[in-house]
Design a protein around this motif. Structure first.
Motif, mmCIF file in Angstrom:
data_model
loop_
_atom_site.group_PDB
_atom_site.id
_atom_site.type_symbol
_atom_site.label_atom_id
_atom_site.label_comp_id
_atom_site.label_asym_id
_atom_site.label_seq_id
_atom_site.Cartn_x
_atom_site.Cartn_y
_atom_site.Cartn_z
ATOM 1 N N GLY A 261 0.792 -1.218 0.000
ATOM 2 C CA GLY A 261 0.000 0.000 0.000
ATOM 3 C C GLY A 261 0.829 1.274 0.000
ATOM 4 O O GLY A 261 0.259 2.368 -0.014
ATOM 5 N N PHE A 262 2.158 1.162 0.024
ATOM 6 C CA PHE A 262 3.034 2.327 0.041
ATOM 7 C C PHE A 262 4.144 2.140 -0.983
ATOM 8 O O PHE A 262 4.553 1.014 -1.281
ATOM 9 N N GLU A 263 4.646 3.254 -1.505
ATOM 10 C CA GLU A 263 5.741 3.232 -2.462
ATOM 11 C C GLU A 263 6.809 4.225 -2.035
ATOM 12 O O GLU A 263 6.554 5.166 -1.270
ATOM 13 N N ASP A 273 -2.043 6.335 -4.259
ATOM 14 C CA ASP A 273 -3.157 7.232 -4.547
ATOM 15 C C ASP A 273 -4.429 6.445 -4.832
ATOM 16 O O ASP A 273 -4.410 5.211 -5.008
ATOM 17 N N LEU A 274 -5.536 7.142 -4.926
ATOM 18 C CA LEU A 274 -6.805 6.512 -5.286
ATOM 19 C C LEU A 274 -6.700 5.933 -6.685
ATOM 20 O O LEU A 274 -6.136 6.556 -7.601
ATOM 21 N N GLY A 275 -7.261 4.749 -6.857
ATOM 22 C CA GLY A 275 -7.184 4.089 -8.152
ATOM 23 C C GLY A 275 -5.902 3.310 -8.354
ATOM 24 O O GLY A 275 -5.708 2.708 -9.411
ATOM 25 N N TYR A 276 -5.041 3.306 -7.330
ATOM 26 C CA TYR A 276 -3.782 2.570 -7.389
ATOM 27 C C TYR A 276 -3.702 1.636 -6.182
ATOM 28 O O TYR A 276 -4.407 1.811 -5.186
ATOM 29 N N TYR A 277 -2.798 0.670 -6.271
ATOM 30 C CA TYR A 277 -2.663 -0.303 -5.177
ATOM 31 C C TYR A 277 -1.254 -0.889 -5.219
ATOM 32 O O TYR A 277 -0.522 -0.788 -6.217
ATOM 33 N N GLN A 284 8.726 -2.302 -5.707
ATOM 34 C CA GLN A 284 7.860 -1.877 -6.802
ATOM 35 C C GLN A 284 7.007 -0.675 -6.397
ATOM 36 O O GLN A 284 6.711 -0.465 -5.232
ATOM 37 N N LEU A 285 6.623 0.078 -7.429
ATOM 38 C CA LEU A 285 5.769 1.227 -7.213
ATOM 39 C C LEU A 285 4.311 0.810 -7.187
ATOM 40 O O LEU A 285 3.962 -0.337 -7.519
ATOM 41 N N CYS A 286 3.449 1.706 -6.777
ATOM 42 C CA CYS A 286 2.016 1.432 -6.799
ATOM 43 C C CYS A 286 1.565 1.254 -8.250
ATOM 44 O O CYS A 286 2.043 1.944 -9.154
ATOM 45 N N LEU A 298 -6.853 5.536 0.149
ATOM 46 C CA LEU A 298 -5.403 5.617 0.009
ATOM 47 C C LEU A 298 -4.753 4.375 0.608
ATOM 48 O O LEU A 298 -5.331 3.697 1.459
ATOM 49 N N ALA A 299 -3.546 4.106 0.155
ATOM 50 C CA ALA A 299 -2.753 2.967 0.669
ATOM 51 C C ALA A 299 -3.482 1.646 0.476
ATOM 52 O O ALA A 299 -3.417 0.769 1.340
ATOM 53 N N SER A 300 -4.163 1.472 -0.651
ATOM 54 C CA SER A 300 -4.888 0.223 -0.910
ATOM 55 C C SER A 300 -3.897 -0.897 -1.229
ATOM 56 O O SER A 300 -2.941 -0.703 -1.985
ATOM 57 N N GLN A 301 -4.162 -2.047 -0.643
ATOM 58 C CA GLN A 301 -3.349 -3.220 -0.914
ATOM 59 C C GLN A 301 -3.978 -4.107 -1.980
ATOM 60 O O GLN A 301 -3.309 -4.994 -2.515
ATOM 61 N N ILE A 302 -5.227 -3.888 -2.285
ATOM 62 C CA ILE A 302 -5.924 -4.669 -3.296
ATOM 63 C C ILE A 302 -7.050 -3.807 -3.842
ATOM 64 O O ILE A 302 -7.596 -2.952 -3.130
ATOM 65 N N CYS A 303 -7.369 -4.043 -5.103
ATOM 66 C CA CYS A 303 -8.474 -3.321 -5.729
ATOM 67 C C CYS A 303 -9.707 -4.211 -5.750
ATOM 68 O O CYS A 303 -9.629 -5.381 -6.153
ATOM 69 N N ASP A 304 -10.837 -3.679 -5.291
ATOM 70 C CA ASP A 304 -12.082 -4.434 -5.268
ATOM 71 C C ASP A 304 -12.662 -4.529 -6.669
ATOM 72 O O ASP A 304 -12.520 -3.628 -7.506
ATOM 73 N N CYS A 305 -13.351 -5.659 -6.925
ATOM 74 C CA CYS A 305 -13.937 -5.890 -8.243
ATOM 75 C C CYS A 305 -15.180 -5.030 -8.429
ATOM 76 O O CYS A 305 -15.910 -4.728 -7.482
ATOM 77 N N ASP A 306 -15.397 -4.644 -9.675
ATOM 78 C CA ASP A 306 -16.608 -3.908 -10.025
ATOM 79 C C ASP A 306 -17.823 -4.821 -9.880
ATOM 80 O O ASP A 306 -17.683 -6.056 -9.804
ATOM 81 N N PRO A 307 -19.035 -4.266 -9.841
ATOM 82 C CA PRO A 307 -20.235 -5.109 -9.732
ATOM 83 C C PRO A 307 -20.302 -6.147 -10.858
ATOM 84 O O PRO A 307 -19.984 -5.855 -12.015
ATOM 85 N N ASN A 308 -20.701 -7.373 -10.478
ATOM 86 C CA ASN A 308 -20.859 -8.507 -11.393
ATOM 87 C C ASN A 308 -19.534 -9.009 -11.939
ATOM 88 O O ASN A 308 -19.508 -9.786 -12.904
#
Length: 624
Positions: A261-263, A273-277, A284-286, A298-308
């Motif tokens: 979650g950090f770079e 940043d938002l939209g990054y993980y 490695q960078l985000c 912020l500081a996301s470690q994983i991106c959640d899936c979109d609906p469906n």
């Protein structure tokens, strides 16, 4: 004191050349006379040796020096001692001395008594000893000589040459120390003295923070310092560096990496940043969120899936989100009796995955009610019913004249996560007429020495009207040599012309208009043993009557022979047709035809009438 004053006066013109050398970040000053306003307050011995001189530089700032120029008298021993200096934890210190020195050759009448060097000493102590120090307590550091000395010419142009010498002092172990300068007959002026020690400054290297470290006790020692990971980072290998005697960091070992979650940015770890993980710790960078996923913090470690959209359990957090596939299309069927071949095309939308497989659901539907039920366990699927990798399937062992519905669905690794209704392709088929199923439950009803009566049950699935049954039999272990068949209309048959005390093997199968079913399981039955004849009175009477009748027939035959004709009678051996397999060939037993001459007055007429099918060349009538 004339020589002293003269020397001081001469040296005053050169102070405009004195300048301070900036202290580097790796040096810590313990003493710097250039920053002292007024006299330094050092101790001199003897009193007529070193003199304290206050002057003004070219910028009209007051400066202070210690000077000595007793060059006319031999055996000079003039001492100048600093105040007590605390070492502040330093094991080795450095003394930087700025001075001017006159060339002895430029002064007449001083040969043999004038010197161009002076000595530097030091002494350790745990406290300030005041004026109670003695020469014998000091240890010599070095003899200092000037690289450049000034002459009378330099005095004429008002230019003096400033020398700078640095000497290290140590190792030190007491709380403080003194420095001392010994003049042995030189014309010299101490312009400034700076005492300092070196240290490695605090810094961040490989995301590890290293605090400042004092150098070692000698010039070759390295001081090991362990670093602490900066915020939002963690050790990959233990971070270490070594502080050299020159106050420089050497040999970096290990490092820290930014947490998930950090770079890394400018020796620190900052949140994605938002939209990054960033899924795991490392260099490695985000990264931008994979397709069909997002991060709202912020500081996301994983991106959640979109609906469906979903990720399978085996998918990595860095993979794109996917969805279930669409239904397969162009489903076609081919019926062959009670076997169906299904084929279809892959789905147009695989959901973004490659692990697409297929499931086939079979349902049997009644003719009248229209209700369907699962096909049951008797149906065979080739290669398999579920998790098919290929787009084809063979379904066997279906019931004849039955309606079936097949549902084919495509699934992938995320189909089980979806709450949406699954998509199927369907096809309806009707099976054709099929051969009857296998005959079961064969048993013997009666046995004799030459015959066996068999009884069996009708097949569970006749699949139509049974036209006949076929009985195959042979002697045990002699099937390859010879076997026979017998046909019957009912579920019972009598097999005759068998050998006594012999084990026979029987199999039965049924036949409809669609063909023959499979032979049943083999049944072994043994005929009865042959029994010896026992005669009673009635039997003897019947035997006698038979012999008499035979004798009468024989006499009649002889009489007829004398009349040149033969006696015969016709009869048919059996009402049933028999077929035999003998030494690899099928043979049929034909009925034999006999002629009864008693119905004709003339035997010759009987022979000609019943022998029309015989070639004329083969007919011969003898008369006597």
């Amino acid at each position: 004191m004339a020589h002293t004053a003269s020397a001081a006066c001469i040296l005053c013109i050169g102070f405009s050349m004195v300048s301070c050398v900036p202290t580097t970040s790796s040096e810590v000053n313990l003493l710097d006379t250039s920053t002292i306003l007024g006299e330094w307050g050092w101790l001199t011995y003897p009193p007529h040796g070193w003199d304290s001189i206050n002057e003004m530089d070219e910028f009209f700032s007051p400066i202070h020096t210690y000077q000595v120029c007793n060059v006319m008298t031999p055996n000079q021993n003039n001492w100048l001692r600093t105040n007590w200096v605390q070492r502040d934890g330093a094991r080795r210190v450095y003394a930087e001395i700025k001075f001017t020195l006159r060339d002895c050759n430029s002064m007449p009448g001083v040969l043999g008594t004038c010197k161009e060097t002076f000595n530097l000493y030091y002494m350790e102590s745990d406290r300030d000893l005041g004026t109670s120090t003695r020469e014998s307590q000091f240890m010599k550091i070095d003899t200092i000589a000037a690289d450049e000395s000034f002459t009378s010419v330099d005095l004429g142009v008002r230019r003096l040459k400033l020398n700078t010498e640095v000497r290290d002092v140590g190792p030190l172990s007491r709380r403080g120390f003194y420095l001392a300068f010994q003049d042995i007959g030189a014309c010299i002026a101490i312009v400034s003295v700076r005492v300092y020690f070196k240290k490695c400054p605090s810094m961040v290297r490989n995301l590890a923070a290293f605090s400042e470290a004092v150098t070692g006790a000698d010039s070759s020692s390295l001081v090991e310092v362990r670093g602490e990971c900066v915020g939002h980072s963690e050790e990959r290998d233990t971070p270490k560096m070594y502080c050299s005697a020159e106050g420089e960091w050497l040999v970096p070992i290990g490092k820290c990496v930014c947490s998930a979650g950090f770079e890394e940015r400018s020796d620190s770890c900052v949140a994605c940043d938002l939209g990054y993980y960033k899924a795991s710790p490392g260099d490695q960078l985000c990264s931008k969120c994979p397709p069909f996923s997002h991060s709202d913090t912020l500081a996301s470690q994983i991106c959640d899936c979109d609906p469906n959209y979903y990720r399978a359990m085996s998918d990595s957090p860095t993979s794109a989100c996917t969805r279930p596939p669409s239904a397969p299309f162009n489903l076609i069927s081919s019926v062959n009796g009670t076997t169906v071949t299904l084929e279809w095309n892959p789905p147009r939308d695989t959901g973004g995955r490659r692990d697409v497989t297929y499931n086939v659901i079979c349902r049997r539907c009644a003719w009248d009610a229209g209700q369907c039920e699962p096909c049951g366990g008797g149906v065979r699927y080739t290669p398999q019913q579920m998790s098919l990798a290929k787009t084809s399937l063979i379904v066997a062992n279906l019931q004849a004249h039955m309606n079936y519905t097949f549902w084919v669905e495509a699934v992938n690794g995320v189909s089980d996560f979806s709450l949406e209704q699954r998509m199927f392709s369907t096809v309806n088929i009707t099976t054709n007429q099929a051969a009857p199923s296998q005959v079961v439950a064969i048993r013997k009803e009666k046995t004799s020495q030459n015959s066996i009566t068999l009884v069996w049950q009708e097949p569970d699935q006749p699949n139509g009207i049974i036209l006949e049954y076929e009985i195959k039999y042979f002697e045990k272990d002699k099937e390859m040599q010879s076997y026979s068949t017998l046909k019957a209309k009912e579920t019972k048959a009598v097999v005759t012309s068998l050998k006594p005390s012999t084990c026979y093997v029987f199999q039965v199968r049924a036949r409809t208009s669609a063909g023959c079913g499979k032979f049943s399981q083999t049944v072994e039955i043994e005929t009865s043993k042959a029994t010896a004849l026992r005669y009673d009175t009635m039997t003897i009477v019947w035997i006698c009557l038979t012999l008499i009748t035979g004798l009468v027939i024989l006499l009649t035959f002889l009489i007829c022979k004398k009349r040149h004709c033969g006696y015969s009678k016709a009869f048919q051996d059996s009402d049933e047709e028999k077929m035999h397999y003998q030494n690899g060939q099928l043979t049929f037993t034909e009925p034999k035809l006999y002629v009864d001459p008693h119905t004709y007055e003339d035997p010759c007429q009987a022979v000609h009438e019943f022998a029309r099918e015989i070639e004329a060349s083969r007919i011969k009538i003898e008369k006597k």
